[in-house]
Design a protein around this motif. Structure first.
Motif, mmCIF file in Angstrom:
data_model
loop_
_atom_site.group_PDB
_atom_site.id
_atom_site.type_symbol
_atom_site.label_atom_id
_atom_site.label_comp_id
_atom_site.label_asym_id
_atom_site.label_seq_id
_atom_site.Cartn_x
_atom_site.Cartn_y
_atom_site.Cartn_z
ATOM 1 N N VAL A 91 0.843 -1.184 0.000
ATOM 2 C CA VAL A 91 0.000 0.000 0.000
ATOM 3 C C VAL A 91 0.884 1.242 0.000
ATOM 4 O O VAL A 91 2.066 1.178 0.335
ATOM 5 N N ALA A 92 0.303 2.348 -0.384
ATOM 6 C CA ALA A 92 1.013 3.630 -0.383
ATOM 7 C C ALA A 92 0.113 4.659 0.292
ATOM 8 O O ALA A 92 -0.828 5.156 -0.316
ATOM 9 N N THR A 93 0.403 4.955 1.550
ATOM 10 C CA THR A 93 -0.446 5.886 2.299
ATOM 11 C C THR A 93 -0.042 7.347 2.134
ATOM 12 O O THR A 93 -0.743 8.228 2.615
ATOM 13 N N ASN A 94 1.062 7.600 1.435
ATOM 14 C CA ASN A 94 1.514 8.986 1.296
ATOM 15 C C ASN A 94 0.595 9.848 0.434
ATOM 16 O O ASN A 94 0.696 11.064 0.454
ATOM 17 N N LEU A 95 -0.328 9.225 -0.308
ATOM 18 C CA LEU A 95 -1.247 9.993 -1.154
ATOM 19 C C LEU A 95 -2.537 10.388 -0.431
ATOM 20 O O LEU A 95 -3.343 11.130 -0.962
ATOM 21 N N VAL A 96 -2.717 9.895 0.800
ATOM 22 C CA VAL A 96 -3.951 10.174 1.535
ATOM 23 C C VAL A 96 -4.145 11.657 1.829
ATOM 24 O O VAL A 96 -5.229 12.193 1.577
ATOM 25 N N VAL A 125 -5.772 5.489 -1.280
ATOM 26 C CA VAL A 125 -4.767 4.512 -0.863
ATOM 27 C C VAL A 125 -4.606 3.516 -2.011
ATOM 28 O O VAL A 125 -5.466 2.668 -2.227
ATOM 29 N N PRO A 126 -3.527 3.607 -2.773
ATOM 30 C CA PRO A 126 -3.273 2.614 -3.806
ATOM 31 C C PRO A 126 -2.842 1.289 -3.171
ATOM 32 O O PRO A 126 -2.123 1.276 -2.171
ATOM 33 N N VAL A 127 -3.288 0.187 -3.774
ATOM 34 C CA VAL A 127 -2.963 -1.160 -3.306
ATOM 35 C C VAL A 127 -2.503 -1.954 -4.519
ATOM 36 O O VAL A 127 -3.089 -1.834 -5.600
ATOM 37 N N ARG A 128 -1.453 -2.799 -4.343
ATOM 38 C CA ARG A 128 -0.987 -3.625 -5.450
ATOM 39 C C ARG A 128 -0.447 -4.951 -4.925
ATOM 40 O O ARG A 128 -0.145 -5.098 -3.738
ATOM 41 N N ASN A 187 -10.617 4.581 -1.816
ATOM 42 C CA ASN A 187 -10.892 5.761 -1.015
ATOM 43 C C ASN A 187 -10.328 5.510 0.378
ATOM 44 O O ASN A 187 -10.425 4.410 0.918
ATOM 45 N N ALA A 188 -9.715 6.528 0.984
ATOM 46 C CA ALA A 188 -9.057 6.364 2.286
ATOM 47 C C ALA A 188 -10.024 5.879 3.362
ATOM 48 O O ALA A 188 -9.668 5.034 4.182
ATOM 49 N N ASP A 189 -11.256 6.370 3.372
ATOM 50 C CA ASP A 189 -12.227 5.928 4.373
ATOM 51 C C ASP A 189 -12.623 4.471 4.155
ATOM 52 O O ASP A 189 -12.774 3.716 5.113
ATOM 53 N N ALA A 190 -12.777 4.071 2.903
ATOM 54 C CA ALA A 190 -13.110 2.682 2.588
ATOM 55 C C ALA A 190 -11.956 1.761 2.978
ATOM 56 O O ALA A 190 -12.180 0.666 3.517
ATOM 57 N N PHE A 191 -10.723 2.186 2.740
ATOM 58 C CA PHE A 191 -9.570 1.380 3.118
ATOM 59 C C PHE A 191 -9.496 1.232 4.635
ATOM 60 O O PHE A 191 -9.236 0.148 5.154
ATOM 61 N N ALA A 192 -9.742 2.305 5.362
ATOM 62 C CA ALA A 192 -9.719 2.250 6.827
ATOM 63 C C ALA A 192 -10.786 1.285 7.341
ATOM 64 O O ALA A 192 -10.529 0.503 8.269
ATOM 65 N N ALA A 193 -11.979 1.315 6.737
ATOM 66 C CA ALA A 193 -13.046 0.387 7.140
ATOM 67 C C ALA A 193 -12.656 -1.052 6.826
ATOM 68 O O ALA A 193 -12.933 -1.969 7.613
ATOM 69 N N PHE A 194 -12.003 -1.281 5.700
ATOM 70 C CA PHE A 194 -11.530 -2.606 5.319
ATOM 71 C C PHE A 194 -10.528 -3.135 6.347
ATOM 72 O O PHE A 194 -10.644 -4.265 6.825
ATOM 73 N N VAL A 195 -9.552 -2.320 6.724
ATOM 74 C CA VAL A 195 -8.534 -2.739 7.690
ATOM 75 C C VAL A 195 -9.188 -2.995 9.056
ATOM 76 O O VAL A 195 -8.858 -3.980 9.730
ATOM 77 N N THR A 196 -10.115 -2.153 9.444
ATOM 78 C CA THR A 196 -10.825 -2.351 10.716
ATOM 79 C C THR A 196 -11.569 -3.685 10.702
ATOM 80 O O THR A 196 -11.536 -4.434 11.687
ATOM 81 N N LEU A 256 -10.824 -6.346 8.914
ATOM 82 C CA LEU A 256 -9.831 -7.416 8.982
ATOM 83 C C LEU A 256 -9.363 -7.648 10.409
ATOM 84 O O LEU A 256 -9.297 -8.790 10.890
ATOM 85 N N LYS A 257 -9.026 -6.567 11.090
ATOM 86 C CA LYS A 257 -8.531 -6.681 12.464
ATOM 87 C C LYS A 257 -9.573 -7.270 13.401
ATOM 88 O O LYS A 257 -9.238 -7.965 14.361
ATOM 89 N N ALA A 258 -10.842 -6.985 13.129
ATOM 90 C CA ALA A 258 -11.921 -7.498 13.962
ATOM 91 C C ALA A 258 -12.317 -8.930 13.614
ATOM 92 O O ALA A 258 -13.150 -9.530 14.284
ATOM 93 N N GLY A 259 -11.739 -9.452 12.537
ATOM 94 C CA GLY A 259 -12.044 -10.822 12.127
ATOM 95 C C GLY A 259 -13.337 -10.964 11.348
ATOM 96 O O GLY A 259 -13.865 -12.069 11.207
ATOM 97 N N HIS A 260 -13.847 -9.882 10.805
ATOM 98 C CA HIS A 260 -15.099 -9.924 10.050
ATOM 99 C C HIS A 260 -14.905 -10.300 8.599
ATOM 100 O O HIS A 260 -15.867 -10.584 7.903
ATOM 101 N N LEU A 261 -13.675 -10.282 8.107
ATOM 102 C CA LEU A 261 -13.419 -10.583 6.699
ATOM 103 C C LEU A 261 -12.480 -11.763 6.574
ATOM 104 O O LEU A 261 -11.666 -12.027 7.361
#
Length: 66
Positions: free
Chosen positions: A23-28, A34-37, A50-59, A61-66
């Protein structure tokens, strides 16, 4: 200071198994993106999230929902 070029990195939790994303967070700050490759194919396609969508995705993952 921001830049137009992504500053790619892998998570420190990534193993050397090769199944990693970068990921590249420097563009936020400027672009709210947030680019992902695939780390195995750095010249391949990138997914721009979108930065908000990426943050929700990571949240999720951490919560074990995905």
């Amino acid at each position: 200071m921001t830049t137009e070029s992504p500053n790619w990195f892998k998570s420190s939790h990534s193993s050397n198994g090769g199944d990693c994303v970068e990921v590249a967070t420097n563009l936020v700050p400027e672009h709210r993106t947030v680019p992902v490759r695939d780390s195995k194919n750095p010249t391949g396609p990138e997914l721009a999230m979108n930065a908000d969508a990426f943050a929700a995705f990571v949240t999720g993952l951490k919560a074990g929902h995905l």
